[in-house]
Design a protein around this motif. Structure first.
Motif, short mmCIF file in Angstrom:
data_model
loop_
_atom_site.label_atom_id
_atom_site.label_comp_id
_atom_site.label_asym_id
_atom_site.label_seq_id
_atom_site.Cartn_x
_atom_site.Cartn_y
_atom_site.Cartn_z
N SER A 53 0.83 -1.20 0.00
CA SER A 53 0.00 0.00 0.00
C SER A 53 0.87 1.25 0.00
N ILE A 54 1.91 1.23 0.85
CA ILE A 54 2.83 2.38 0.90
C ILE A 54 3.50 2.54 -0.45
N ALA A 55 3.90 1.40 -1.06
CA ALA A 55 4.58 1.45 -2.36
C ALA A 55 3.69 2.11 -3.41
N VAL A 56 2.39 1.80 -3.38
CA VAL A 56 1.47 2.39 -4.34
C VAL A 56 1.36 3.90 -4.13
N ILE A 57 1.26 4.33 -2.87
CA ILE A 57 1.18 5.76 -2.57
C ILE A 57 2.44 6.48 -3.02
N VAL A 58 3.60 5.86 -2.70
CA VAL A 58 4.88 6.44 -3.10
C VAL A 58 4.96 6.54 -4.62
N ALA A 59 4.48 5.48 -5.28
CA ALA A 59 4.54 5.45 -6.74
C ALA A 59 3.74 6.61 -7.33
N LEU A 60 2.57 6.86 -6.78
CA LEU A 60 1.71 7.93 -7.31
C LEU A 60 2.32 9.30 -7.09
N CYS A 61 3.11 9.41 -6.02
CA CYS A 61 3.67 10.71 -5.67
C CYS A 61 5.01 10.99 -6.33
N THR A 62 5.72 9.94 -6.75
CA THR A 62 7.10 10.15 -7.16
C THR A 62 7.39 9.67 -8.57
N CYS A 63 6.37 9.49 -9.37
CA CYS A 63 6.60 8.99 -10.72
C CYS A 63 7.45 9.95 -11.53
N ASN A 64 8.56 9.45 -12.04
CA ASN A 64 9.48 10.28 -12.81
C ASN A 64 9.00 10.46 -14.24
N GLN A 65 8.35 9.43 -14.77
CA GLN A 65 7.88 9.49 -16.14
C GLN A 65 6.34 9.45 -16.10
N GLN A 66 5.71 10.62 -16.07
CA GLN A 66 4.29 10.66 -15.78
C GLN A 66 3.43 9.98 -16.84
N SER A 67 3.94 9.86 -18.07
CA SER A 67 3.15 9.23 -19.12
C SER A 67 3.24 7.71 -19.08
N THR A 68 4.14 7.19 -18.27
CA THR A 68 4.35 5.74 -18.21
C THR A 68 3.49 5.14 -17.11
N PRO A 69 2.70 4.11 -17.43
CA PRO A 69 1.87 3.49 -16.38
C PRO A 69 2.74 2.81 -15.33
N ARG A 70 2.33 2.96 -14.07
CA ARG A 70 3.04 2.32 -12.97
C ARG A 70 2.57 0.87 -12.88
N ILE A 71 3.46 -0.03 -13.13
CA ILE A 71 3.13 -1.45 -13.14
C ILE A 71 3.27 -2.00 -11.73
N PRO A 72 2.27 -2.72 -11.22
CA PRO A 72 2.37 -3.28 -9.86
C PRO A 72 3.57 -4.21 -9.72
N ILE A 73 4.16 -4.21 -8.53
CA ILE A 73 5.32 -5.06 -8.25
C ILE A 73 5.00 -6.52 -8.55
N SER A 74 3.80 -6.95 -8.20
CA SER A 74 3.43 -8.36 -8.38
C SER A 74 3.45 -8.76 -9.85
N ASP A 75 3.22 -7.80 -10.76
CA ASP A 75 3.23 -8.13 -12.18
C ASP A 75 4.62 -8.52 -12.67
N PHE A 76 5.64 -8.01 -12.03
CA PHE A 76 7.01 -8.34 -12.41
C PHE A 76 7.50 -9.64 -11.76
N PHE A 77 7.10 -9.88 -10.52
CA PHE A 77 7.76 -10.92 -9.74
C PHE A 77 6.84 -12.05 -9.26
N LYS A 78 5.67 -12.15 -9.84
CA LYS A 78 4.77 -13.24 -9.48
C LYS A 78 5.25 -14.56 -10.08
N ILE A 79 4.66 -15.65 -9.62
CA ILE A 79 4.95 -16.96 -10.20
C ILE A 79 4.54 -16.96 -11.67
N PRO A 80 5.36 -17.50 -12.57
CA PRO A 80 4.97 -17.55 -13.99
C PRO A 80 3.63 -18.24 -14.19
#
Length: 633
Positions: free
Chosen positions: A10-37
């Motif tokens: 939850s904190i990561a999501v809040i931080v992501a919304l506040c600190t996005c460096n590339q505003q046009s790029t969608p913030r991809i959830p952490i789980s999408d990168f590191f979940k089980i295949p």
């Protein structure tokens, strides 16, 4: 147990919304990168009637089987404690052999499944033992050849295992110096490698009743790796860099060890892999990495298949990963730097290509970032290669950068392709720089040897030169640079913040090497043959004691002042956990626990296999970098 992870995410999501460096790029959830295949590690049965793959069931990867005629899927295993390992295989009598690593007990279990009945049988159960498959036999489908250090933890012996009865018969007992075995299609072993850690010897016997005799002798800086016998006399194919800088595919006479001819040589890179058909007993292709993956075909039949696939799978790297005995049905995997991979089934007779599944369909390649091959000159003039990944957006200069030195340091390199850590960091607005410092593989013998005895010298200077190169060409913001590494890469991160405190804002390390003395002394028994090689490549704990002490972070906690994030698995057999705990305590006492965060996971080895632990780790990494790199819009 799940509540802390939910809070972190939850904190990561809040931080992501506040600190996005590339505003046009969608913030991809952490789980999408590191979940089980979703689906991975596809295999096909030798008779071509079934495919198998790994798929999640209740948070653990399990085996699934699909009948090809009707496409019906069946769950073959339903483990909820530990996953099925990815090195499973089919036998020629339609059984699947697989293993589980029960980390908590350091126990390895070997199972077999009768595909016709889905009956599961535990055929081997060993503690503190390592097992790997060497061969499956078409003439004796119930028999597999394995290597195992059951008799002596320091030495692997070769066994014949009956998967039906569980009978285990010793085939070759290791006298104490054998490190590699090269079985033929029928399971016979006529070529082996022995090593004292410094010198390597290839030994040959004309038949199973004859003794092995030496035919090729080299030291650790040169290499001859047998591939298969050619079928003519006692000649065999091998990858060799003897009397040349770049590893080439050659033909060798096993009677005297002499090289007969060079079959293929690349002038700018080592040949790293050879595809050989055991069904047809011929060479198919060679592979190497020259900025991006390269192939050279040695078989017209296999080239024809790739030529047919290329128009249908444009813009991807294509590899055959498995095939049936008739070599009509092939498992294909495609990938790019922005796509973790898709599996297909290709039928050669009909030309039909059918998609089997994605490793991760959640990710949209268009939202990810290009991995660009780059090179620069080290301070002594040596060319260093690597990969630079820039975050999406219009900005390409003055970026926050994460430096990633690889593990090893030897016998490893970064290669072009999809890397979830790289894409995760780039999605968060960081440029990512992966460095193949001297000593890395793939660039020839001279480049590899240039790293010997330089683990705390020129190798680290290569990394520093790479950072300065990014600063000088305006890619990096000099005030926002982090370093992130695992194993030897973790050592490089600690070395960097110790020796160059003004260069890096912070460091992240995973299963880091902190003491070269204990790293060498505490090597697991089965790695003891490589200890002498470590003396030559890294340093001798007696002769080079002053140098090893000078570069080992455990002796220099006073120099480490930058914020630090450490992850470690408690069951990692290359880690001295008590030493690491003391190292962390000293750093926390000196710098404060808020600046030195440490996560020790009890039932993990070198890499975190628990999805929960992985997601927690990357949530922590995201917060740590945001706090210490101050990535703002």
């Amino acid at each position: 147990m799940l509540r802390p992870l939910r809070v972190l995410l939850s904190i990561a999501v809040i931080v992501a919304l506040c600190t996005c460096n590339q505003q046009s790029t969608p913030r991809i959830p952490i789980s999408d990168f590191f979940k089980i295949p979703e689906k991975s590690t596809f295999r096909i049965s030798p008779d071509g009637k079934y495919i198998s793959y790994l798929k999640a069931y209740k948070g653990k990867e399990n085996l699934f089987i699909q009948q090809l005629p009707d496409g019906k899927e069946q769950m073959a295993t339903s483990f909820t404690d530990y996953p099925v390992r990815g090195d499973y295989f089919w036998t020629y009598n339609n059984h699947i052999v697989f293993s589980q690593d029960l980390v908590a007990n350091d126990e390895l279990k070997l199972f077999t499944i009768d595909v016709a009945t889905l009956k599961l049988k535990n055929i081997l159960d060993q503690q503190k033992v390592r097992i790997s498959l060497l061969n499956r036999n078409k003439q004796q489908p119930d028999i597999i050849t394995i290597r195992m250090n059951k008799r002596d933890p320091a030495n692997f012996d070769i066994y014949r295992l009956n998967i039906i009865t569980g009978e285990l018969i010793p085939y070759l007992i290791n006298p104490g110096n054998i490190t590699e075995w090269y079985p033929e299609v029928d399971g016979k072993i006529r070529l082996i490698t022995s090593s004292d850690g410094v010198d390597k010897t290839i030994l040959f016997r004309p038949n199973e009743n004859a003794p092995f005799r030496r035919i090729i002798e080299n030291n650790f800086s040169t290499s001859v790796r047998p591939i298969a016998f050619t079928g003519e006399k006692n000649y065999f194919y091998a990858l060799s860099n003897v009397n040349r800088d770049k590893t080439a595919l050659v033909e060798v006479n096993a009677e005297n060890g002499r090289e007969i001819k060079v079959l293929y040589l690349c002038t700018n890179a080592d040949i790293q892999d050879v595809e050989y058909s055991k069904n047809k007993n011929h060479l198919e292709m060679v592979r190497w990495e020259a900025a991006k993956p390269q192939k050279h075909f040695l078989s017209a039949d296999i080239k024809s298949i790739y030529d047919k696939l290329q128009p249908q799978l444009k813009g991807t790297e294509i590899n055959i990963t498995d095939r049936d005995s008739a070599e009509n049905k092939f498992i294909i995997i495609t990938y790019t730097d922005r796509n973790p991979g898709t599996y297909y089934l290709y039928e050669n007779k009909t030309g039909q290509l059918k998609k089997l599944g994605d490793i991760n369909s959640t990710l949209n390649p268009q939202d990810l970032c290009k991995v660009q091959p780059v090179s620069y000159k080290a301070s002594d003039g040596l060319t260093i290669n690597g990969y630079l990944t820039l975050p999406q957006g219009t900005k390409s200069t003055n970026l926050p950068v994460v430096i990633m030195p690889h593990d090893g340091p030897f016998n490893q390199s970064f290669w072009w392709g999809y890397n979830p850590e790289v894409q995760f960091l780039a999605n968060r607005g960081y440029a990512v720089f992966q460095i193949n410092f001297r000593g890395s593989t793939g660039y020839g013998k001279a480049f590899h040897n240039a790293g010997f005895k330089e683990v705390g010298g020129k190798i680290q200077q290569d990394i520093t030169d790479g950072v300065n190169w990014l600063i000088s060409n305006k890619t990096a913001d000099p005030d926002k640079i982090a370093i992130f590494g695992a194993g030897f890469g973790g050592f490089s991160a600690l070395y960097g913040i110790s020796l160059h405190p003004r260069l890096y804002n912070c460091a992240i390390v995973q299963h880091s090497l902190i003491n070269f003395f204990s790293f060498i002394k505490d090597a697991p028994p089965f790695l003891k043959p490589s200890v002498k090689m470590m003396y030559e490549m890294v340093g001798d704990p007696e002769k080079d004691a002053a140098q090893l002490r000078a570069i080992s972070p455990v002796f220099h906690t006073d120099k480490i002042r930058a914020p630090l994030l450490i992850f470690q698995g408690a069951k990692d057999d290359r880690a001295n956990i008590s030493e690491l705990n003391q190292f962390v305590r000293e750093l926390q006492k000196q710098n404060g626990s808020e600046n030195v965060k440490y996560f020790l996971k009890p039932n993990e080895r070198t890499f975190f296999r628990s999805e929960h632990n992985r997601l927690q780790m990357y949530a922590e990494i995201e917060q740590f970098l945001d706090k210490n790199m101050r990535v703002n819009p």
